[in-house]
Design an enzyme around this catalytic site. Structure first.
Site, short mmCIF file in Angstrom:
data_model
loop_
_atom_site.label_atom_id
_atom_site.label_comp_id
_atom_site.label_asym_id
_atom_site.label_seq_id
_atom_site.Cartn_x
_atom_site.Cartn_y
_atom_site.Cartn_z
N SER A 41 0.84 -1.23 0.14
CA SER A 41 0.21 -0.42 -0.15
C SER A 41 1.14 1.31 -0.04
O SER A 41 0.68 1.67 1.45
CB SER A 41 -1.10 -0.18 1.06
OG SER A 41 -0.34 -0.29 2.45
N HIS A 156 -3.61 -5.65 2.30
CA HIS A 156 -2.20 -6.98 3.12
C HIS A 156 -2.75 -8.79 3.13
O HIS A 156 -2.78 -9.12 3.64
CB HIS A 156 -1.81 -6.63 4.31
CG HIS A 156 -0.97 -5.43 4.15
ND1 HIS A 156 -0.78 -4.22 5.28
CD2 HIS A 156 0.14 -4.83 3.56
CE1 HIS A 156 0.30 -3.67 5.05
NE2 HIS A 156 0.60 -3.68 3.49
N GLN A 164 -6.56 -2.07 7.35
CA GLN A 164 -5.26 -2.17 6.83
C GLN A 164 -4.99 -3.27 8.11
O GLN A 164 -4.72 -4.28 8.38
CB GLN A 164 -4.27 -1.50 5.59
CG GLN A 164 -3.30 -2.34 5.69
CD GLN A 164 -2.17 -1.05 4.54
OE1 GLN A 164 -2.01 -1.55 4.02
NE2 GLN A 164 -0.65 -1.50 5.28
N GLU A 165 -4.44 -2.72 9.56
CA GLU A 165 -4.12 -3.22 10.21
C GLU A 165 -4.29 -2.66 11.76
O GLU A 165 -5.17 -1.82 11.87
CB GLU A 165 -2.08 -2.52 10.62
CG GLU A 165 -1.31 -3.25 9.14
CD GLU A 165 -0.59 -2.56 9.42
OE1 GLU A 165 0.64 -1.75 10.11
OE2 GLU A 165 -0.02 -1.98 7.92
N GLU A 208 1.75 -9.43 7.07
CA GLU A 208 2.17 -9.09 7.64
C GLU A 208 2.56 -10.16 9.53
O GLU A 208 2.67 -9.63 10.44
CB GLU A 208 1.93 -7.52 8.42
CG GLU A 208 2.05 -6.86 7.54
CD GLU A 208 2.29 -5.14 7.71
OE1 GLU A 208 2.18 -4.74 8.92
OE2 GLU A 208 2.81 -4.50 6.88
N ASP A 244 -4.10 1.04 11.20
CA ASP A 244 -3.74 1.77 10.26
C ASP A 244 -4.80 1.42 9.63
O ASP A 244 -4.32 0.59 8.73
CB ASP A 244 -1.90 1.59 9.98
CG ASP A 244 -1.60 1.76 8.18
OD1 ASP A 244 -2.23 2.28 7.87
OD2 ASP A 244 -0.58 1.06 8.00
N GLU A 285 -3.32 5.86 12.57
CA GLU A 285 -2.28 5.99 11.02
C GLU A 285 -3.19 5.76 9.92
O GLU A 285 -4.26 5.52 9.45
CB GLU A 285 -1.61 4.91 11.25
CG GLU A 285 -0.55 5.09 9.70
CD GLU A 285 0.86 4.11 9.78
OE1 GLU A 285 0.82 3.50 10.98
OE2 GLU A 285 1.10 3.46 8.92
N ASP A 312 1.80 8.74 7.07
CA ASP A 312 2.54 7.27 6.35
C ASP A 312 2.09 7.70 4.98
O ASP A 312 3.61 8.41 4.63
CB ASP A 312 1.61 6.29 6.65
CG ASP A 312 2.71 4.74 5.80
OD1 ASP A 312 3.27 5.45 5.05
OD2 ASP A 312 1.84 3.74 6.18
N LYS A 337 10.13 5.15 7.40
CA LYS A 337 10.09 3.98 6.71
C LYS A 337 11.61 4.36 5.68
O LYS A 337 11.29 5.07 5.25
CB LYS A 337 9.06 3.41 5.47
CG LYS A 337 7.78 3.14 5.98
CD LYS A 337 6.86 3.12 5.12
CE LYS A 337 5.82 2.37 6.11
NZ LYS A 337 4.41 2.18 5.21
N HIS A 365 8.18 -1.09 9.98
CA HIS A 365 8.29 -2.15 8.85
C HIS A 365 7.76 -1.89 7.46
O HIS A 365 7.13 -0.54 7.54
CB HIS A 365 8.07 -2.86 8.79
CG HIS A 365 6.77 -4.06 8.89
ND1 HIS A 365 6.46 -4.83 9.19
CD2 HIS A 365 6.33 -2.69 9.36
CE1 HIS A 365 4.94 -5.19 9.66
NE2 HIS A 365 4.63 -3.56 9.48
N ARG A 366 7.96 -2.37 5.67
CA ARG A 366 7.03 -2.78 4.66
C ARG A 366 6.16 -4.33 5.15
O ARG A 366 6.50 -4.74 5.46
CB ARG A 366 7.72 -2.50 3.84
CG ARG A 366 9.44 -1.16 3.72
CD ARG A 366 7.74 -0.26 3.40
NE ARG A 366 6.77 0.30 3.17
CZ ARG A 366 6.30 1.27 2.03
NH1 ARG A 366 7.38 2.40 2.21
NH2 ARG A 366 5.64 1.17 1.17
N SER A 367 5.35 -4.43 4.23
CA SER A 367 4.41 -5.55 4.29
C SER A 367 5.46 -6.83 3.50
O SER A 367 5.58 -7.52 3.98
CB SER A 367 3.23 -5.44 3.53
OG SER A 367 3.40 -4.50 2.54
N LYS A 388 6.99 -0.72 14.34
CA LYS A 388 5.87 -1.11 14.41
C LYS A 388 6.00 -2.26 13.14
O LYS A 388 6.89 -2.12 11.73
CB LYS A 388 5.66 -0.21 13.13
CG LYS A 388 3.44 -0.72 12.22
CD LYS A 388 2.44 0.00 11.76
CE LYS A 388 2.83 0.25 10.65
NZ LYS A 388 2.16 0.58 9.64
P1 PGA Z 1 2.83 -1.27 3.78
O1 PGA Z 1 1.98 -0.95 4.10
O2 PGA Z 1 4.25 -1.59 3.47
O3 PGA Z 1 1.92 -2.21 2.14
O4 PGA Z 1 2.90 -0.22 2.68
C1 PGA Z 1 2.79 -1.03 5.99
C2 PGA Z 1 1.71 0.63 6.15
O5 PGA Z 1 1.24 1.11 5.69
O6 PGA Z 1 2.22 1.30 6.86
ZN ZN Z 2 0.53 2.54 6.35
#
Ligand code: PGA
Ligand code: ZN
Length: 427
Positions: A41, A156, A164-165, A208, A244, A285, A312, A337, A365-367, A388
């Protein structure tokens, strides 16, 4: 003093089985390697991840980025002192010459930047987190409070229109290792509950490492189950919640489509407010889309006192966008990131800018992740206080949590765990 005598790169795989760049920096002390992560994302304002667009690996090969390291970058930084992080990063930024690293690729540049950092720490005979502390100008001692993603959604988990999270924050723990234990035990309790409720399909995993039960469509139901799992694990009241939303993914033409319902900005703010008043939701987030500044400012004026509002996709670890956010009052925290900006030095600049105005930041991190634990060192090396790294499961996530266990031990008596004060920078 350790001169760089060799630089090379190769194509390796990330946790999704997608190619990514590994760089190798050689000095007389040894060979130091680093691997770049990759998002799904991704924000539209992120630095460019150079992909081959060729026949193999579904156009996602990185041989062009690898060649850029092996030819252009290697030639430019050979002979440099490995401890001169800023100078080497500046050489690469200049060599690229574009505002978004579109020529050489942020994946090429970052792999070398992180490998140089590791070489620099070895040359100074310092643990990596301690060397990063020198670069950032702090004495590392703060262990980050982990944000553990236990329920995956959105991009994800192949689900549309969902958050998403969904994360657990062990803010009632006394140490990092105790906090990690709390979220691990809660994660396993959640698995038992999901299995009982929905059978095998309820415990399938997202990118994740969190569960992705498609039957749990309502956010309130997900929160309730998460809190039940925490209670069953014996940590009632000691674990807070974070999400998130990754709202850019469910935004179109001024509306947000969430869980099958359309929201305008005011309605979505009310929705978030309701969640924050009913549940211990302490961090939100990407509650709005990456260019919907107006709604971010409004959200901040409504919820910014009580809740950590993290940009983000909005900030993409970029000082230009963070500065804009500070001037507008659009948030109160930044997600960090390394591959959104593409060098270690610029990552530290982004954090400095946020910390100087009292904003918190979260090392993320990243996904699409790898076995590289660099970012665990970055979290402690900057006394950031939060990280995170996904679920407390799957090796590409756990390698970061495990690295933090080593660092906590290495710090010994000096280690500080912020607990409820996780938003206080440097403590
Ligand atoms: P991404 O997701 O690594 O797929 O961008 C992580 C996030 O959105 O925090
Ligand atoms: Zn994010």
């Amino acid at each position: 003093m350790s001169r760089i005598i060799g630089v090379k790169a190769r194509q390796v795989l990330d946790s999704r089985g997608t190619p990514t760049v590994e760089a190798e920096v050689k000095t007389l002390d040894g060979v130091y390697r680093a691997i770049v992560p990759s998002g799904a994302s991704t924000g539209v304002h992120e630095a460019v991840e150079l992909r081959d667009k060729g026949k193999h690996y579904f156009s996602a090969g990185v041989s062009k980025a690898v060649n850029n390291v092996n030819s252009i970058i290697a030639k430019a930084i050979k002979g440099q002192n490995s401890v001169s992080q800023k100078k080497i990063d500046e050489i690469m930024i200049k060599l690229d010459g574009t505002p978004n690293k579109g020529k050489l690729g942020a994946n090429a540049i970052l792999a070398v930047s992180m490998a140089v950092c590791k070489a620099g720490s070895a040359s100074k005979h310092l643990p990596l987190y301690d060397f990063i502390g020198k670069l950032y100008g702090v004495d590392p001692k703060v262990m980050p409070v982990p944000m553990c993603n236990v329920i995956n959604g959105g991009k994800h988990a192949g689900q549309e229109n969902s958050i998403q999270e969904h994360m657990l924050i062990p803010s009632g723990a006394k140490s990092y290792s105790e906090g990690l234990m709390m979220v691990v035990e809660s994660y396993h309790q959640l698995k038992v509950m999901l299995k009982k409720k929905y059978g095998a399909s309820g415990i399938l995993l997202g990118d994740e490492g969190g569960f992705a039960p498609k039957q749990l469509t309502k956010m309130e139901d997900r929160f309730s189950l998460m809190l039940k799992a925490v209670k069953k694990a014996g940590y009632d009241g000691k674990v807070d919640l974070a999400i998130d939303a990754a709202a850019s993914e469910f935004y179109a033409k001024g509306k947000y489509t969430l869980e099958g319902k359309k929201y305008d900005a005011d309605q979505l703010i009310r929705h978030y407010e309701k969640l924050a008043s009913k549940y211990p939701l302490v961090s939100l987030e990407d509650g709005f889309a990456e260019d919907d500044w107006k709604s971010w400012v409004k959200l901040n004026s409504h919820l910014g006192k009580e809740v950590q509002l993290v940009g983000d996709d909005l900030f993409v670890t970029n000082t230009l966008r963070i500065e804009e956010g500070i001037l507008k009052g659009a948030a109160n925290a930044v997600l960090i990131k390394v591959n959104q900006i593409g060098t270690v030095s610029e990552t530290l600049d982004a954090m400095k800018m946020a910390h100087e105005v009292g904003w918190s930041s979260i090392i993320s991190h990243r996904s699409g992740e790898t076995e590289d634990a660099f970012i665990a060192n970055l979290a402690v090396g900057t006394n950031d206080g939060q990280c995170k790294f996904g679920a407390p499961a799957r090796s590409e996530r756990v390698t970061k949590y495990n690295e933090l266990l080593y660092i906590e031990e290495d710090l010994g008596e000096k280690a500080v765990y912020p607990g409820k004060d996780f938003r206080k920078i440097g403590l």
